[in-house]
Design a protein around this motif. Sequence first.
Motif, short mmCIF file in Angstrom:
data_model
loop_
_atom_site.label_atom_id
_atom_site.label_comp_id
_atom_site.label_asym_id
_atom_site.label_seq_id
_atom_site.Cartn_x
_atom_site.Cartn_y
_atom_site.Cartn_z
N ARG A 118 -9.66 -3.30 5.19
CA ARG A 118 -8.49 -2.44 5.35
C ARG A 118 -8.10 -2.36 6.82
N ARG A 149 0.83 -1.21 0.00
CA ARG A 149 0.00 0.00 0.00
C ARG A 149 0.86 1.26 0.00
N ARG A 163 -15.08 4.53 -3.06
CA ARG A 163 -15.19 4.35 -1.61
C ARG A 163 -16.27 3.37 -1.24
N GLU A 217 -10.55 -4.73 -0.08
CA GLU A 217 -11.89 -5.19 0.23
C GLU A 217 -12.02 -6.69 -0.03
N ASP A 271 -6.41 7.17 -2.18
CA ASP A 271 -7.63 6.47 -1.76
C ASP A 271 -7.48 4.96 -1.88
N TRP A 272 -6.38 4.43 -1.36
CA TRP A 272 -6.13 2.98 -1.45
C TRP A 272 -7.10 2.23 -0.55
N ARG A 273 -7.63 1.11 -1.08
CA ARG A 273 -8.54 0.26 -0.30
C ARG A 273 -8.26 -1.21 -0.57
N GLU A 283 -8.00 -5.11 -4.39
CA GLU A 283 -7.21 -3.91 -4.10
C GLU A 283 -7.58 -2.84 -5.12
N SER A 338 -15.13 -3.88 3.89
CA SER A 338 -13.72 -3.49 3.76
C SER A 338 -12.89 -4.23 4.79
N TYR A 359 -7.11 1.62 -5.98
CA TYR A 359 -6.60 2.95 -5.64
C TYR A 359 -6.82 3.86 -6.83
#
Length: 555
Positions: free
Chosen positions: A554, A471, A547, A485, A481-483, A496, A552, A498
């Motif tokens: 994370r 990340r 988003r 899920e 806005d890295w995620r 992943e 999630s 972003y």
Amino acid sequence: MSTGAGGDRPRALSLRSQRAFRALEAVQLANAVAVWIHVVSVQWVLTERGESASIISLAPAAMAVPFLVLSLPVGVVAGYASRKKMMALATTTSALAAVAATALTVTGTDDALPMILSVVLVGTALVVVGVSWQSLLPETVDRRLIPTAALVDGAVFNLARSLGPLLAGFGLGFAGAEWAFAVVAVLSVGCALTLWRMERRSPDRTSTRRAIMPEISGAVRFVANSAWTTRLLFQLFLFGVPSSALWALISLAVHDRLGMGADGFGALMALIGAGAVVAVVGFGGLRRRLRVTVFAACGAFVYACALAVLALSTSSVVVAVAMLFAGAAWVSVQSTWMSMGHQFFPDWVRPRLIAFILLMFQGTQAVGSLLWGVVSDVAGLQAALLTAAGFMLLSCLSLLVVGLGAETGIEPVLVSELGGPAPQPETATGEGASGAGTTGARGSGPVLIRYEYRVPEHRRQEFRSAIRILRRSRLRLGGRDWRLETPAGDPGLFVESYRVSSAEEFAEQERARLTVPETRLRHRVESLAASVAGPRVEVGVPASRGRRGPRSSRK
């Protein structure tokens, strides 16, 4: 790349054939000598006027303040503008500041405020020259010669540190401040004319203008997501604040404790510069034998001892020896930050990160100078110097205990330089997508990058740890806005995602920013997955969509 003496000698000899490098180094020497004459002369004028320690300490602080404001913007501009023109304009500004200081001293109106303002102008010019030259250096010599060229550049800078204060001392003692400032004006005009002539004969390569704020934001994100860079700046801060006490208070120590005049002050400043030159020339073998952090810690310890001697001794001979060691310790530690930056910062962001180093170091000099001036007024000169020595010992311990982290295996070699393939996006989908791949995404604005990993149950915890490290890599290279899920009902699937500002920037990340160390982080994550799908570029996805999603994971 050879690191032994046998390998360095041919390189040093080959620099003689680099005419542009030799010409620019001559300009660097003359400009740096002029800067030090100006700053030391202002500091001594204020000392003889009977100003307080807080006012006197404003002289070195005023030279450092422009670094706080201008380093990063200048680093961005140096990425696309003509560096020689920037340096020529800067040295012209130094000349104007010196002319103004000459007029002030001749007319007897050399009050503290206008003299300090003249130092601010010189400091502004120094920012532009320093950042521009560091950006121009890789284009002036063959890439294989950069380490040797950087060493020579360091020797030249510290030779100026020796000559500048020495000439200032002699000029102040035998001719007066107005003549010292006049010499600065002549040297600065000579530098400006040389640079303008060089630009006319061989114009700089320039590139597309880039917006300053987004470029600065990108550099800030890199620093925030690079543990090694953050630790480097932290160690620089711990050294920079106490080290500024020497430069802020030495004129008071010479005047009040040693009872010496301008010529003695210049001689001691010259000894500091001479020690710096000795360190550059003679400490190469010691630097190679010791770890970087141990070498820097030794320098911090010697510097602390020199501060203690300046606080406690009234012998000019003892103080002179201590100042020689202080100069050697100063350049040993200070050069560590820049050499590590040149070695480990990626090319695409190096000018801005070098500007960060200059900003941090000069910022600590500015804040530290003001701090030690106030401490000296409140608690006394001795107490201020001894307190600074104590904080310098803290810097020494931090270098030994905390260190900088990895010192090998993080060299920023681009994958593209080794012939490695850049990851190819599978499709471009989403609202407003105009086709597959990045071609259809061109000019479409922000895009969402997605990877899907199928991970066996026994590797999921290890996978989560590895992708948390990845990340930071995504964010360093420009992602936002890295995620991570996991879709409901499918705990083995990890998604992943972003955001990147454009498809063009994503292509630049994969081709011009992706280094071998960053690639290792990707390979580590991929090795823990049974299958990997991506990168998938989604164009025209509203910000809220990035988003949303299933549960999630994370962390």
